[in-house]
Design a protein around this motif. Structure first.
Motif, short mmCIF file in Angstrom:
data_model
loop_
_atom_site.label_atom_id
_atom_site.label_comp_id
_atom_site.label_asym_id
_atom_site.label_seq_id
_atom_site.Cartn_x
_atom_site.Cartn_y
_atom_site.Cartn_z
N ASP A 11 113.83 32.28 33.54
CA ASP A 11 113.76 33.78 33.22
C ASP A 11 113.12 34.17 32.24
O ASP A 11 113.14 33.57 31.03
CB ASP A 11 115.26 34.26 33.40
N VAL A 12 112.37 35.33 32.38
CA VAL A 12 111.29 35.90 31.28
C VAL A 12 111.76 37.05 31.04
O VAL A 12 112.10 38.13 32.08
CB VAL A 12 109.97 35.70 31.90
N HIS A 13 111.70 37.53 29.62
CA HIS A 13 111.75 38.97 29.13
C HIS A 13 110.42 39.67 29.22
O HIS A 13 109.58 39.11 29.05
CB HIS A 13 112.21 38.95 27.81
N HIS A 14 110.51 40.78 30.25
CA HIS A 14 109.33 41.58 30.54
C HIS A 14 108.48 41.81 29.50
O HIS A 14 107.06 41.71 29.12
CB HIS A 14 109.62 42.83 31.15
N MET A 15 108.95 42.11 28.09
CA MET A 15 108.18 42.77 26.79
C MET A 15 107.93 41.47 26.24
O MET A 15 106.60 41.56 25.57
CB MET A 15 108.94 43.63 25.98
N HIS A 16 108.52 40.32 26.27
CA HIS A 16 107.64 38.92 25.79
C HIS A 16 106.52 38.65 26.47
O HIS A 16 105.49 38.17 25.79
CB HIS A 16 108.87 37.83 26.13
N GLY A 17 106.66 38.90 27.76
CA GLY A 17 105.36 38.61 28.68
C GLY A 17 104.13 39.70 28.21
O GLY A 17 103.20 39.05 27.78
N HIS A 18 104.54 40.82 27.81
CA HIS A 18 103.52 41.76 27.30
C HIS A 18 102.90 41.07 26.20
O HIS A 18 101.57 41.14 25.50
CB HIS A 18 103.99 43.02 27.27
N ILE A 19 103.77 40.50 25.11
CA ILE A 19 103.20 39.93 23.89
C ILE A 19 102.39 38.82 24.02
O ILE A 19 101.49 38.40 23.54
CB ILE A 19 104.32 40.06 22.97
N LEU A 20 103.09 37.77 24.84
CA LEU A 20 102.54 36.52 25.00
C LEU A 20 101.32 36.35 25.99
O LEU A 20 100.65 35.42 26.05
CB LEU A 20 103.74 35.36 25.52
#
Length: 338
Positions: A111-120
């Motif tokens: 499971d992934v946090h959407h905003m983590h994705g934008h940063i990473l």
């Protein structure tokens, strides 16, 4: 665990784009995005229509992503998906599909946090320079405006956030007042490039510490247009480019006042932007100008700014390396802390 080669299939369905990507370790093999035109006539995303469209799109999008990547589902090592934040109905479509595929293939679920994705997204391997830890991530989209202190791939602290509306909504609602279609942000950006950014002064809202507020700005634009149109019904048509330039100039000023303050407070001079609004040419130019102050700045490629599954895949990859997997009891969450 052998992490020499991993194939991660990632699913993103937090709002109105259905996306699937396949990553080989930290490199993107495919990144398919299916948009939803149906929302345009409503001037914004209609949650029920979005979830229905996700149900129609998800199987073809996943199939296309696998074909573009040149692999079969039996080659996959793990399934990553957006858990939240986002629209509950939309998230449920993606999470349910991901869980089913994980069970069917008997491979880990991430499971992934959407905003983590934008940063990473900055760490997707395209042979470019990537930020060193710690750095400041500035996430700017239709639903978020945040300054995040990033100390590791999944150690992130929100040190500033909007108290009401996000910068993307300020762009879109201002555009709606001007009679522009949805989404208005890219149209304002295009028109602003031919206008005078200081023709019409708009107020800069005051918010405490490193936080933001955009609701007052939207109201100011609305009252300004109403007042001027009373005097001259053709005011908007005659001054559209200058109005757009002035709106964009002020929103960029609001955004970077707090980023400058964050750099001073933390002493961190590496700044990376992410999210749909990071595609804005004025914001990109302003961030690049801070190189003259000794900042290290990072701007994502256009294809990784708006919602896409590749950014979910890279976040999932780093969790995969840690063995940080989700159980089948994991549930979608429309509001989830960083």
């Amino acid at each position: 665990m052998d992490t020499q080669i991993s194939y991660i299939l990632a699913i993103e369905s937090s709002c109105d784009d259905t996306s699937c990507a396949v990553l080989k370790n930290d490199r993107v093999l495919s990144n398919v995005v299916a948009g939803q035109e149906i929302h345009t006539k409503y001037g914004g995303v209609v949650p029920e229509l979005a979830s229905r469209a996700h149900q129609s799109n998800i199987v073809p999008v996943v199939d296309q992503a696998l074909k573009q990547a040149g692999i079969s589902k039996e080659n996959l090592t793990a399934i990553a998906f957006t858990r939240g934040p986002g629209l509950m109905g939309s998230l449920l479509v993606g999470s349910s599909f991901a869980k089913s595929l994980s069970l069917a293939l008997n491979i880990p679920l991430i499971d992934v946090h959407h905003m983590h994705g934008h940063i990473l997204a900055h760490f997707i391997n395209e042979d470019q320079k990537t930020p060193d830890f710690p750095f400041l991530g500035v996430t700017i989209s239709g639903g978020h405006t945040q300054i995040v202190k990033v100390t590791d791939y999944h150690e992130m602290e929100v040190i500033g956030t909007t108290q009401d509306d996000a910068i993307g909504e300020a762009f879109d609602k201002s555009g709606k007042v001007l009679g522009l279609g949805y989404p208005a942000g890219p149209q304002i950006d295009k028109l602003a490039q031919e206008g005078d950014p200081k023709k019409f002064p708009f107020p800069v809202p005051k918010a405490p510490d490193l936080n933001y507020s955009f609701s007052g700005f939207k109201t100011a634009v609305l009252y300004f247009i109403q007042r001027e149109v009373k005097k001259d019904p053709d005011f908007v048509e005659k001054n559209l480019k200058d109005i757009c330039a002035s709106i964009q100039y002020t929103l960029i000023k609001i955004l970077f006042q707090k980023v400058e303050k964050a750099v001073k407070q933390t002493g961190i001079k590496s700044v990376a932007i992410g999210g749909g609004v990071s595609a804005n040419s004025g914001i990109r130019a302003q961030l690049l100008s801070y190189k003259n102050k000794g900042w290290n700045v990072f701007i994502p490629p256009f294809q990784y700014t708006t919602d896409n599954a590749a950014m979910i895949g890279i976040s999932g990859y780093f969790k995969y390396l840690e063995g940080n997997f989700a159980g089948m009891e994991v549930t979608a969450s429309p509001r989830i802390e960083m």
